[in-house]
Design an enzyme around this catalytic site. Structure first.
Site, PDB file in Angstrom:
ATOM      1  N   GLY A  79      -8.204  -1.597   3.894  1.00 27.32           N
ATOM      2  CA  GLY A  79      -7.184  -1.744   4.930  1.00 27.32           C
ATOM      3  C   GLY A  79      -6.594  -3.135   4.997  1.00 27.32           C
ATOM      4  N   LEU A  91      -3.382  -3.636   5.001  1.00 27.66           N
ATOM      5  CA  LEU A  91      -2.592  -3.398   3.794  1.00 27.66           C
ATOM      6  C   LEU A  91      -1.481  -4.436   3.616  1.00 27.66           C
ATOM      7  CD1 LEU A  91      -2.376   0.496   4.133  1.00 27.66           C
ATOM      8  CD2 LEU A  91      -4.032  -0.870   2.829  1.00 27.66           C
ATOM      9  N   HIS A  92      -1.299  -4.839   2.363  1.00 30.00           N
ATOM     10  CA  HIS A  92      -0.245  -5.791   1.999  1.00 30.00           C
ATOM     11  C   HIS A  92       0.460  -5.268   0.748  1.00 30.00           C
ATOM     12  CE1 HIS A  92      -3.182  -7.051  -0.969  1.00 30.00           C
ATOM     13  NE2 HIS A  92      -4.024  -7.409  -0.023  1.00 30.00           N
ATOM     14  N   HIS A 132      -1.605  -3.840  -2.142  1.00 30.42           N
ATOM     15  CA  HIS A 132      -1.999  -2.432  -1.981  1.00 30.42           C
ATOM     16  C   HIS A 132      -0.796  -1.527  -2.272  1.00 30.42           C
ATOM     17  CE1 HIS A 132      -4.966  -4.385   0.903  1.00 30.42           C
ATOM     18  NE2 HIS A 132      -5.767  -3.686   0.138  1.00 30.42           N
ATOM     19  N   GLN A 134     -21.108  -3.424   0.927  1.00 31.12           N
ATOM     20  CA  GLN A 134     -20.678  -4.408  -0.059  1.00 31.12           C
ATOM     21  C   GLN A 134     -20.552  -5.819   0.518  1.00 31.12           C
ATOM     22  OE1 GLN A 134     -16.970  -2.125  -0.821  1.00 31.12           O
ATOM     23  NE2 GLN A 134     -15.989  -4.136  -0.970  1.00 31.12           N
ATOM     24  N   LYS A 185      -6.663  -7.378  -9.526  1.00 29.58           N
ATOM     25  CA  LYS A 185      -7.057  -8.523  -8.677  1.00 29.58           C
ATOM     26  C   LYS A 185      -8.590  -8.580  -8.573  1.00 29.58           C
ATOM     27  CE  LYS A 185      -7.239 -11.091  -4.794  1.00 29.58           C
ATOM     28  NZ  LYS A 185      -8.604 -10.814  -4.426  1.00 29.58           N
ATOM     29  N   GLN A 210     -14.733  -5.563 -10.241  1.00 33.28           N
ATOM     30  CA  GLN A 210     -14.899  -4.271  -9.552  1.00 33.28           C
ATOM     31  C   GLN A 210     -14.300  -3.143 -10.399  1.00 33.28           C
ATOM     32  OE1 GLN A 210     -14.210  -3.778  -5.175  1.00 33.28           O
ATOM     33  NE2 GLN A 210     -12.289  -2.876  -5.853  1.00 33.28           N
ATOM     34  N   VAL A 235      -0.567  -8.625  -7.642  1.00 33.09           N
ATOM     35  CA  VAL A 235       0.683  -9.015  -6.974  1.00 33.09           C
ATOM     36  C   VAL A 235       0.434 -10.370  -6.304  1.00 33.09           C
ATOM     37  CG1 VAL A 235       2.356  -8.396  -5.187  1.00 33.09           C
ATOM     38  CG2 VAL A 235       1.303  -6.605  -6.596  1.00 33.09           C
ATOM     39  N   SER A 288      -6.324  -9.686   1.709  1.00 31.42           N
ATOM     40  CA  SER A 288      -6.483  -9.571   3.160  1.00 31.42           C
ATOM     41  C   SER A 288      -7.159 -10.824   3.722  1.00 31.42           C
ATOM     42  CB  SER A 288      -7.335  -8.347   3.497  1.00 31.42           C
ATOM     43  OG  SER A 288      -6.769  -7.206   2.890  1.00 31.42           O
TER      44      SER A 288
HETATM   45  P1  AMP Z   1      -9.219  -4.073  -0.861  1.00 31.72           P
HETATM   46  O1  AMP Z   1      -8.532  -3.434   0.308  1.00 31.72           O
HETATM   47  O2  AMP Z   1      -9.121  -5.573  -0.873  1.00 31.72           O
HETATM   48  O3  AMP Z   1     -10.617  -3.567  -1.081  1.00 31.72           O
HETATM   49  O4  AMP Z   1      -8.404  -3.625  -2.147  1.00 31.72           O
HETATM   50  C1  AMP Z   1      -8.126  -2.267  -2.399  1.00 31.72           C
HETATM   51  C2  AMP Z   1      -7.485  -2.156  -3.749  1.00 31.72           C
HETATM   52  O5  AMP Z   1      -6.289  -2.950  -3.763  1.00 31.72           O
HETATM   53  C3  AMP Z   1      -8.371  -2.698  -4.895  1.00 31.72           C
HETATM   54  O6  AMP Z   1      -8.236  -1.847  -6.022  1.00 31.72           O
HETATM   55  C4  AMP Z   1      -7.782  -4.062  -5.139  1.00 31.72           C
HETATM   56  O7  AMP Z   1      -8.000  -4.537  -6.464  1.00 31.72           O
HETATM   57  C5  AMP Z   1      -6.307  -3.824  -4.882  1.00 31.72           C
HETATM   58  N1  AMP Z   1      -5.632  -5.088  -4.560  1.00 31.72           N
HETATM   59  C6  AMP Z   1      -5.969  -5.968  -3.595  1.00 31.72           C
HETATM   60  N2  AMP Z   1      -5.150  -7.043  -3.644  1.00 31.72           N
HETATM   61  C7  AMP Z   1      -4.287  -6.836  -4.664  1.00 31.72           C
HETATM   62  C8  AMP Z   1      -3.210  -7.582  -5.229  1.00 31.72           C
HETATM   63  N3  AMP Z   1      -2.864  -8.767  -4.765  1.00 31.72           N
HETATM   64  N4  AMP Z   1      -2.539  -7.051  -6.282  1.00 31.72           N
HETATM   65  C9  AMP Z   1      -2.896  -5.835  -6.786  1.00 31.72           C
HETATM   66  N5  AMP Z   1      -3.900  -5.079  -6.299  1.00 31.72           N
HETATM   67  C10 AMP Z   1      -4.594  -5.573  -5.257  1.00 31.72           C
END
Ligand code: AMP
Length: 292
Positions: free
Chosen positions: A31, A33-34, A37, A61, A147, A151, A174, A184
């Site tokens: 969540g 979200l940016h 995402h 985690q 990113k 993982q 991104v 986030s």
């Molecule tokens: P998170 O909500 O941080 O657990 O991320 C969820 C998914 O979004 C994961 O697969 C992250 O690798 C991807 N993600 C997070 N930040 C970015 C970003 N800046 N660019 C591309 N994918 C991202």
């Protein structure tokens, strides 16, 4: 958009959506979200796909309660963003979901490197919840961001090891206008966000020097010192590793990445950059660092 919290309802609804003949694409998130995402939702913006997004700040985690409690939670604005993206299903599991996730996992070398060194149990926690989600949703695809590159490798490994049919799609990182990878956690930095700019600067400089053919691995020590002197509290790691298996390299081969994790005022940031070498790669994958 279907909003589902209950596991049985999720499996039932997905089964009925699958009957339409469309493929299921699952995008797990925590969540807040940016645009990073959004790139995952957009990449899969294919009329033949049902897009299922999960939002779950997974306690398994986090190895630090403060980090878990401080993690930004913005569920109402996230829902609006997902509606605007045309996502089909939002899964918002109950915290109880982790109670049933009780099994041991061996992630091997990939889980032990980089963030696996000082975030004990982190990747096991990620892998367990992802396995639970894959079991409930049985998606054709899972879409993940580069990113979180380690993982991504961990999830590819468990899918391969357990012979799960889901295919992995990955999307490039991104970044904002200063090159900082969107995350986030960035907003937890407040005014200190300027320090995060050193990350892409150093990653780009390293890839540039490699392309100029002037880079020795010991030079990473210089960049670690440079970052710590610039006001960053701690450099957890700055390493160049094989991007397929995270093995160390003695020479600079093709298919490697530079990986970094730092902390600024207790906020941990990670990033990585592929070494897109302009220099020739020989057939054994070793980069010719002095091509002249
Ligand atoms: P998170 O909500 O941080 O657990 O991320 C969820 C998914 O979004 C994961 O697969 C992250 O690798 C991807 N993600 C997070 N930040 C970015 C970003 N800046 N660019 C591309 N994918 C991202």
């Amino acid at each position: 958009m279907l909003l589902i919290s209950d596991e049985k309802t999720l499996s039932r609804e997905i089964d009925s959506l699958r009957k339409s003949g469309k493929l299921i694409n699952f995008i797990p998130t925590m969540g807040n979200l940016h645009l990073g995402h959004s790139s995952l939702f957009k990449k899969s913006d294919n009329t033949d796909e049902i897009r299922v997004v999960s939002i779950f700040v997974n306690p398994l985690q986090f190895n630090d309660d403060k980090d878990f409690n401080n993690y930004p939670r913005t569920i109402e604005s996230d829902k609006k963003k997902l509606l605007a993206e045309g996502v089909d299903v939002l899964f918002l599991p109950d915290a109880q979901i982790i109670k049933v996730v009780k099994f041991a996992l061996r992630l091997g070398h990939i889980g032990r490197k980089l963030c696996g060194i000082d975030r004990s149990g982190h990747f096991e926690g990620v892998a367990k919840i992802i396995l639970k989600f894959l079991d409930l949703i049985k998606p054709d695809f899972i879409t993940l961001g580069e990113k979180d590159y380690q993982q991504l490798l961990v999830i590819k490994k468990i899918i391969k090891d357990l012979k799960i049919k889901t295919k992995v799609k990955s999307c490039p990182t991104v970044r904002d206008k200063d090159g900082i990878a969107l995350s986030s956690r960035n907003k937890l930095l407040g005014k200190k966000i300027f320090l995060a700019r050193y990350i892409p600067t150093v990653l780009k400089q390293i890839t540039l020097e490699i392309n100029e053919g002037s880079f020795e691995l010991q030079r990473l020590n210089y960049f670690r010192d440079y970052l710590e002197k610039s006001g960053i509290d701690r450099v957890h790691y700055l390493e160049i590793l094989n991007e397929n298996n995270l093995f160390s390299i003695s020479k600079l081969p093709c298919m490697s990445r530079v990986f970094i994790a730092i902390s600024i005022e207790g906020v941990r940031l990670i990033d990585n950059m592929r070494i897109e070498s302009k220099l020739a790669c020989s057939s054994n994958g070793i980069l010719n660092v002095s091509p002249k």
